[in-house]
Write a protein that holds these residues in place. Structure first.
Motif, PDB file in Angstrom:
ATOM      1  N   PHE A   6       0.835  -1.202   0.000  1.00  0.00           N
ATOM      2  CA  PHE A   6       0.000   0.000   0.000  1.00  0.00           C
ATOM      3  C   PHE A   6       0.867   1.248   0.000  1.00  0.00           C
ATOM      4  N   LEU A   7       0.313   2.305  -0.553  1.00  0.00           N
ATOM      5  CA  LEU A   7       0.960   3.604  -0.518  1.00  0.00           C
ATOM      6  C   LEU A   7       0.039   4.531   0.264  1.00  0.00           C
ATOM      7  N   THR A   8       0.549   5.152   1.331  1.00  0.00           N
ATOM      8  CA  THR A   8      -0.283   6.100   2.070  1.00  0.00           C
ATOM      9  C   THR A   8       0.233   7.517   1.863  1.00  0.00           C
ATOM     10  N   ILE A   9      -0.702   8.418   1.620  1.00  0.00           N
ATOM     11  CA  ILE A   9      -0.398   9.833   1.437  1.00  0.00           C
ATOM     12  C   ILE A   9      -1.101  10.529   2.596  1.00  0.00           C
ATOM     13  N   GLU A  10      -0.332  11.028   3.554  1.00  0.00           N
ATOM     14  CA  GLU A  10      -0.898  11.420   4.846  1.00  0.00           C
ATOM     15  C   GLU A  10      -0.615  12.869   5.185  1.00  0.00           C
ATOM     16  N   ASP A  11      -1.339  13.332   6.208  1.00  0.00           N
ATOM     17  CA  ASP A  11      -1.124  14.671   6.752  1.00  0.00           C
ATOM     18  C   ASP A  11      -1.184  15.741   5.669  1.00  0.00           C
ATOM     19  N   ILE A  12      -2.242  15.673   4.876  1.00  0.00           N
ATOM     20  CA  ILE A  12      -2.449  16.660   3.809  1.00  0.00           C
ATOM     21  C   ILE A  12      -3.171  17.867   4.405  1.00  0.00           C
ATOM     22  N   THR A  13      -2.579  19.036   4.247  1.00  0.00           N
ATOM     23  CA  THR A  13      -3.187  20.250   4.799  1.00  0.00           C
ATOM     24  C   THR A  13      -3.162  21.373   3.770  1.00  0.00           C
ATOM     25  N   GLY A  14      -4.016  22.370   3.998  1.00  0.00           N
ATOM     26  CA  GLY A  14      -4.071  23.531   3.119  1.00  0.00           C
ATOM     27  C   GLY A  14      -5.159  24.469   3.588  1.00  0.00           C
ATOM     28  N   ASP A  15      -5.213  25.651   3.007  1.00  0.00           N
ATOM     29  CA  ASP A  15      -6.207  26.651   3.421  1.00  0.00           C
ATOM     30  C   ASP A  15      -7.513  26.521   2.654  1.00  0.00           C
ATOM     31  N   ILE A  16      -7.404  26.365   1.338  1.00  0.00           N
ATOM     32  CA  ILE A  16      -8.618  26.178   0.539  1.00  0.00           C
ATOM     33  C   ILE A  16      -8.380  25.135  -0.543  1.00  0.00           C
ATOM     34  N   ASN A  17      -9.492  24.596  -1.032  1.00  0.00           N
ATOM     35  CA  ASN A  17      -9.442  23.551  -2.041  1.00  0.00           C
ATOM     36  C   ASN A  17      -8.874  24.119  -3.344  1.00  0.00           C
TER      37      ASN A  17
END
Ligand SMILES: [Cu+2]
Length: 466
Positions: free
Chosen positions: A360-371
């Motif tokens: 598996f590949l995990t892409i984690e802790d994604i953050t940002g202000d707006i889409n």
């Protein structure tokens, strides 16, 4: 209980079909009711999410949506069920709607994977109703301008669940294992620490929220867009496409509160909504599994169909490689990482074997202000070729990631990709390439490619063996 049939909005056969005329008129009424009335559009949107200064203040009926959790599908199914009942109850009192349409009315769904259906359905894009005179309640001016102008369409890869997602385990207690329905969790409005979205919530769900834009970008406003309900109806349909042979057990311990069409309180749970015809009185007109969206994804589908079934979802996974921050701003980013060996605990749990059954590949802790309104394809290998496309990441709810530290996270099954790289002698554990590349929307007018997008941060990328 009479059974109603939910139909594909793009297959109704005529512009302003009676189903959509009725929906527009009912939404028109819902827009005029006060927010304290459970039948109002404002109240219905607040059931999903409430803003910081909610009035009336939240209670157990509002601010309840379940995401990044195995409750994503059952909670939204109940949410649509009560919304559909409210619409039907309002239709009975609208003189312009024929009685037989009102009584058998069912929510249509937007199957954007159908050929030619990647644009917003035209009835939602017109500022005026069929008479050319009255304002159209299905029109939402907050959407991305190109979506309302119908000059933008979804990329085909944004329109169907990823390769193998419909066959993944429904759920797992570990976020490192890719699932269909999301990590097993307690009641959780946004995200329980360590939980990740299931494959169906990832794509097409989050991608389509990002594509439509405006109200559809945010938890507290998404339900204000009348197309929200057709989008979620399509997501709900995928649970029927998959079938119920491997639904979880033990998830009815958590219950949900809703208000019905009379405003009465109803307490329901996940086990109470698995049989749409028997328990809820509706069926879908079509539950055919979707075709892979591109030739490269077809290659992946063929490859992965030859793989053995998934191991039990509770077989403990192990992180074998990880790397830190990547910033995505609309251009391709290469993120190399190293993969190491497995521990003795891993081998012991598998009778001495150290070969994983799943990668598996995990892409984690994604953050940002707006889409940023786009998705990114995540590829493994050096080519960023569609046969090596693990899946898409997109950013519904990202505005909530700064406040409570509840970042977004995704997990993809890349077993067939890694074995193809191995067969090709291109798998080097010391130098595993993960590549991010923007996907969608597709614009009629080719904009000069600035390569710019609102930035998002990916906190960590990991390779997990199971
Ligand atoms: Cu949604």
């Amino acid at each position: 209980m009479a059974t109603v049939e939910r139909r594909d909005v793009y297959a109704l056969g005529e512009r302003w079909h009676p189903i959509l005329r009725a929906y527009a008129l009912a939404v028109g009424v819902m827009r005029t009711l006060p927010a304290t009335d459970a039948r109002s559009l404002a109240y219905q949107a607040s059931v999903h999410g409430v803003g910081d200064e909610a009035d009336p203040p939240p209670d157990s009926f509002r601010g309840q949506c379940q995401h990044n959790s195995w409750y994503f599908l059952p909670w939204h199914r109940w949410y649509l069920f009560y919304f559909e009942q409210i619409v039907r109850s309002l239709l009975v009192d609208i003189d312009e709607v024929p009685a037989e349409v009102a009584e058998s009315w069912a929510l249509p769904y937007w199957n954007y994977a159908r050929t030619g259906a990647g644009r917003l359905p035209p009835e939602f894009a017109a500022p005026r109703l069929w008479d050319g005179r009255r304002r159209n309640p299905l029109f939402d001016p907050t959407r991305s301008p190109a979506v309302n102008a119908r000059t933008a369409r979804l990329d085909p890869r944004q329109t169907v669940p990823g390769v193998r997602v419909l066959r993944q385990p429904f759920s797992s207690t570990s976020p490192g294992v890719a699932t269909f329905g999301g990590t097993a969790s307690g009641w959780h409005h946004f995200r329980e620490p360590g939980a990740v979205a299931g494959g169906i919530e990832t794509t097409p769900h989050n991608d389509v929220h990002g594509f439509v834009g405006g109200n559809m970008w945010r938890f507290a406003e998404a339900g204000l867009d009348p197309v929200f309900w057709l989008h979620h109806c399509n997501i709900d349909r995928y649970w029927e496409v998959r079938g119920h042979a491997t639904d979880p057990s033990g998830w009815a311990a958590v219950s949900f509160d809703f208000r019905d069409a009379e405003g009465a309180a109803r307490t329901v749970d996940a086990d109470g909504c698995v049989d749409t015809a028997g328990q809820l009185g509706y069926v879908y007109d079509d539950v055919t599994p979707p075709a892979p969206p591109t030739p490269g994804q077809r290659v992946r589908a063929t490859r992965s169909a030859q793989m053995a079934e998934s191991p039990p979802p509770e077989l403990p996974p192990e992180v074998v490689g990880t790397r830190g921050a990547v910033r995505l701003e609309g251009a391709r980013v290469d993120a190399p990482l190293q993969v190491g060996g497995v521990s003795s605990t891993f081998r012991k749990a598998r009778g001495g074997r150290s070969e994983p059954q799943r990668v598996f590949l995990t892409i984690e802790d994604i953050t940002g202000d707006i889409n940023p309104g786009i998705s990114y394809g995540v590829y493994v290998g050096e080519d960023a070729d569609d046969s090596m496309l693990a899946g898409l990441i997109s950013f519904f709810g990202i505005e909530s990631t700064r406040a409570g530290g509840h970042a977004l996270g995704y997990t993809f099954d890349v077993t067939d990709i890694v074995s193809a790289l191995r067969d090709d002698d291109s798998w080097d554990p010391a130098d595993v390439h993960v590549i991010f590349r923007p996907v969608g929307p597709v614009l009629d007018e080719e904009e000069p490619d600035s390569g710019d997008a609102v930035p998002v941060e990916v906190g960590s990328i990991s390779v997990v063996y199971q």
